[in-house]
Write a protein that holds these residues in place. Structure first.
Motif, PDB file in Angstrom:
ATOM      1  N   MET A   1       0.846  -1.166   0.000  1.00 42.66           N
ATOM      2  CA  MET A   1       0.000   0.000   0.000  1.00 42.66           C
ATOM      3  C   MET A   1       0.896   1.235   0.000  1.00 42.66           C
ATOM      4  O   MET A   1       1.776   1.364   0.827  1.00 42.66           O
ATOM      5  CB  MET A   1      -0.905  -0.016   1.225  1.00 42.66           C
ATOM      6  N   SER A   2       0.635   2.118  -0.923  1.00 43.49           N
ATOM      7  CA  SER A   2       1.429   3.331  -1.008  1.00 43.49           C
ATOM      8  C   SER A   2       0.874   4.402  -0.073  1.00 43.49           C
ATOM      9  O   SER A   2      -0.268   4.316   0.411  1.00 43.49           O
ATOM     10  CB  SER A   2       1.430   3.860  -2.444  1.00 43.49           C
ATOM     11  N   PHE A   3       1.690   5.386   0.155  1.00 46.55           N
ATOM     12  CA  PHE A   3       1.301   6.487   1.034  1.00 46.55           C
ATOM     13  C   PHE A   3       0.077   7.219   0.493  1.00 46.55           C
ATOM     14  O   PHE A   3      -0.842   7.561   1.231  1.00 46.55           O
ATOM     15  CB  PHE A   3       2.480   7.456   1.194  1.00 46.55           C
ATOM     16  N   TRP A   4       0.038   7.439  -0.818  1.00 49.53           N
ATOM     17  CA  TRP A   4      -1.064   8.196  -1.402  1.00 49.53           C
ATOM     18  C   TRP A   4      -2.365   7.403  -1.387  1.00 49.53           C
ATOM     19  O   TRP A   4      -3.450   7.983  -1.288  1.00 49.53           O
ATOM     20  CB  TRP A   4      -0.710   8.642  -2.813  1.00 49.53           C
ATOM     21  N   ARG A   5      -2.278   6.094  -1.487  1.00 55.60           N
ATOM     22  CA  ARG A   5      -3.494   5.268  -1.362  1.00 55.60           C
ATOM     23  C   ARG A   5      -4.051   5.359   0.052  1.00 55.60           C
ATOM     24  O   ARG A   5      -5.257   5.394   0.246  1.00 55.60           O
ATOM     25  CB  ARG A   5      -3.199   3.807  -1.689  1.00 55.60           C
ATOM     26  N   ALA A   6      -3.173   5.380   1.051  1.00 53.70           N
ATOM     27  CA  ALA A   6      -3.621   5.502   2.438  1.00 53.70           C
ATOM     28  C   ALA A   6      -4.273   6.860   2.677  1.00 53.70           C
ATOM     29  O   ALA A   6      -5.306   6.946   3.348  1.00 53.70           O
ATOM     30  CB  ALA A   6      -2.449   5.296   3.382  1.00 53.70           C
ATOM     31  N   VAL A   7      -3.689   7.904   2.121  1.00 52.79           N
ATOM     32  CA  VAL A   7      -4.288   9.242   2.263  1.00 52.79           C
ATOM     33  C   VAL A   7      -5.646   9.280   1.568  1.00 52.79           C
ATOM     34  O   VAL A   7      -6.620   9.820   2.108  1.00 52.79           O
ATOM     35  CB  VAL A   7      -3.335  10.317   1.691  1.00 52.79           C
ATOM     36  N   LEU A   8      -5.732   8.690   0.386  1.00 51.74           N
ATOM     37  CA  LEU A   8      -6.995   8.642  -0.334  1.00 51.74           C
ATOM     38  C   LEU A   8      -8.031   7.804   0.409  1.00 51.74           C
ATOM     39  O   LEU A   8      -9.221   8.123   0.387  1.00 51.74           O
ATOM     40  CB  LEU A   8      -6.769   8.093  -1.739  1.00 51.74           C
ATOM     41  N   ALA A   9      -7.587   6.752   1.099  1.00 46.69           N
ATOM     42  CA  ALA A   9      -8.503   5.923   1.883  1.00 46.69           C
ATOM     43  C   ALA A   9      -9.088   6.709   3.044  1.00 46.69           C
ATOM     44  O   ALA A   9     -10.221   6.447   3.462  1.00 46.69           O
ATOM     45  CB  ALA A   9      -7.787   4.683   2.405  1.00 46.69           C
ATOM     46  N   ILE A  10      -8.359   7.654   3.560  1.00 50.60           N
ATOM     47  CA  ILE A  10      -8.866   8.465   4.662  1.00 50.60           C
ATOM     48  C   ILE A  10      -9.801   9.557   4.140  1.00 50.60           C
ATOM     49  O   ILE A  10     -10.831   9.839   4.753  1.00 50.60           O
ATOM     50  CB  ILE A  10      -7.698   9.069   5.460  1.00 50.60           C
ATOM     51  N   ILE A  11      -9.476  10.135   2.996  1.00 48.07           N
ATOM     52  CA  ILE A  11     -10.294  11.228   2.458  1.00 48.07           C
ATOM     53  C   ILE A  11     -11.559  10.699   1.779  1.00 48.07           C
ATOM     54  O   ILE A  11     -12.665  11.164   2.055  1.00 48.07           O
ATOM     55  CB  ILE A  11      -9.468  12.065   1.462  1.00 48.07           C
ATOM     56  N   PHE A  12     -11.410   9.768   0.860  1.00 52.29           N
ATOM     57  CA  PHE A  12     -12.541   9.209   0.101  1.00 52.29           C
ATOM     58  C   PHE A  12     -12.308   7.717  -0.099  1.00 52.29           C
ATOM     59  O   PHE A  12     -11.737   7.297  -1.111  1.00 52.29           O
ATOM     60  CB  PHE A  12     -12.687   9.929  -1.241  1.00 52.29           C
ATOM     61  N   PRO A  13     -12.733   6.892   0.859  1.00 49.54           N
ATOM     62  CA  PRO A  13     -12.422   5.462   0.839  1.00 49.54           C
ATOM     63  C   PRO A  13     -12.826   4.695  -0.419  1.00 49.54           C
ATOM     64  O   PRO A  13     -12.042   3.876  -0.892  1.00 49.54           O
ATOM     65  CB  PRO A  13     -13.155   4.923   2.069  1.00 49.54           C
ATOM     66  N   PRO A  14     -14.020   4.910  -1.004  1.00 51.69           N
ATOM     67  CA  PRO A  14     -14.369   4.108  -2.183  1.00 51.69           C
ATOM     68  C   PRO A  14     -13.413   4.296  -3.358  1.00 51.69           C
ATOM     69  O   PRO A  14     -13.129   3.356  -4.090  1.00 51.69           O
ATOM     70  CB  PRO A  14     -15.775   4.591  -2.549  1.00 51.69           C
ATOM     71  N   LEU A  15     -12.908   5.477  -3.538  1.00 55.35           N
ATOM     72  CA  LEU A  15     -12.002   5.735  -4.659  1.00 55.35           C
ATOM     73  C   LEU A  15     -10.659   5.036  -4.472  1.00 55.35           C
ATOM     74  O   LEU A  15     -10.032   4.632  -5.449  1.00 55.35           O
ATOM     75  CB  LEU A  15     -11.797   7.243  -4.823  1.00 55.35           C
ATOM     76  N   SER A  16     -10.243   4.836  -3.246  1.00 55.27           N
ATOM     77  CA  SER A  16      -8.943   4.213  -3.003  1.00 55.27           C
ATOM     78  C   SER A  16      -8.930   2.723  -3.342  1.00 55.27           C
ATOM     79  O   SER A  16      -7.886   2.175  -3.639  1.00 55.27           O
ATOM     80  CB  SER A  16      -8.512   4.424  -1.557  1.00 55.27           C
ATOM     81  N   VAL A  17     -10.086   2.052  -3.279  1.00 55.65           N
ATOM     82  CA  VAL A  17     -10.134   0.613  -3.562  1.00 55.65           C
ATOM     83  C   VAL A  17     -10.686   0.315  -4.949  1.00 55.65           C
ATOM     84  O   VAL A  17     -11.011  -0.826  -5.250  1.00 55.65           O
ATOM     85  CB  VAL A  17     -10.968  -0.141  -2.494  1.00 55.65           C
ATOM     86  N   LEU A  18     -10.774   1.317  -5.784  1.00 53.85           N
ATOM     87  CA  LEU A  18     -11.343   1.135  -7.116  1.00 53.85           C
ATOM     88  C   LEU A  18     -10.557   0.121  -7.937  1.00 53.85           C
ATOM     89  O   LEU A  18     -11.129  -0.655  -8.692  1.00 53.85           O
ATOM     90  CB  LEU A  18     -11.400   2.473  -7.851  1.00 53.85           C
ATOM     91  N   GLY A  19      -9.263   0.042  -7.754  1.00 50.87           N
ATOM     92  CA  GLY A  19      -8.438  -0.905  -8.497  1.00 50.87           C
ATOM     93  C   GLY A  19      -8.502  -2.324  -7.968  1.00 50.87           C
ATOM     94  O   GLY A  19      -7.978  -3.244  -8.590  1.00 50.87           O
ATOM     95  N   LYS A  20      -9.153  -2.541  -6.850  1.00 50.98           N
ATOM     96  CA  LYS A  20      -9.238  -3.872  -6.248  1.00 50.98           C
ATOM     97  C   LYS A  20     -10.448  -4.663  -6.724  1.00 50.98           C
ATOM     98  O   LYS A  20     -10.630  -5.807  -6.347  1.00 50.98           O
ATOM     99  CB  LYS A  20      -9.292  -3.756  -4.715  1.00 50.98           C
TER     100      LYS A  20
END
Length: 52
Positions: free
Chosen positions: A1-20
């Protein structure tokens, strides 16, 4: 997990897991609608899963 994915997970969680996958997106989206904290926790758990 990259730093920017973690930040995105905190700000807007659905967008961070879009690639999963589509299922992960909808699960996190529904939890995020129910409350911000469950959505963030679910997104971080999905992002930290090395098998997917």
């Amino acid at each position: 997990m990259s730093f920017w994915r973690a930040v995105l997970a905190i700000i807007f969680p659905p967008l961070s897991v879009l690639g999963k996958g589509c299922g992960s997106f909808f699960i996190v989206f529904l939890l995020w609608i129910c409350g911000w904290v469950p959505g963030v926790i679910a997104a971080l758990v999905i992002l930290n899963n090395p098998e997917r």
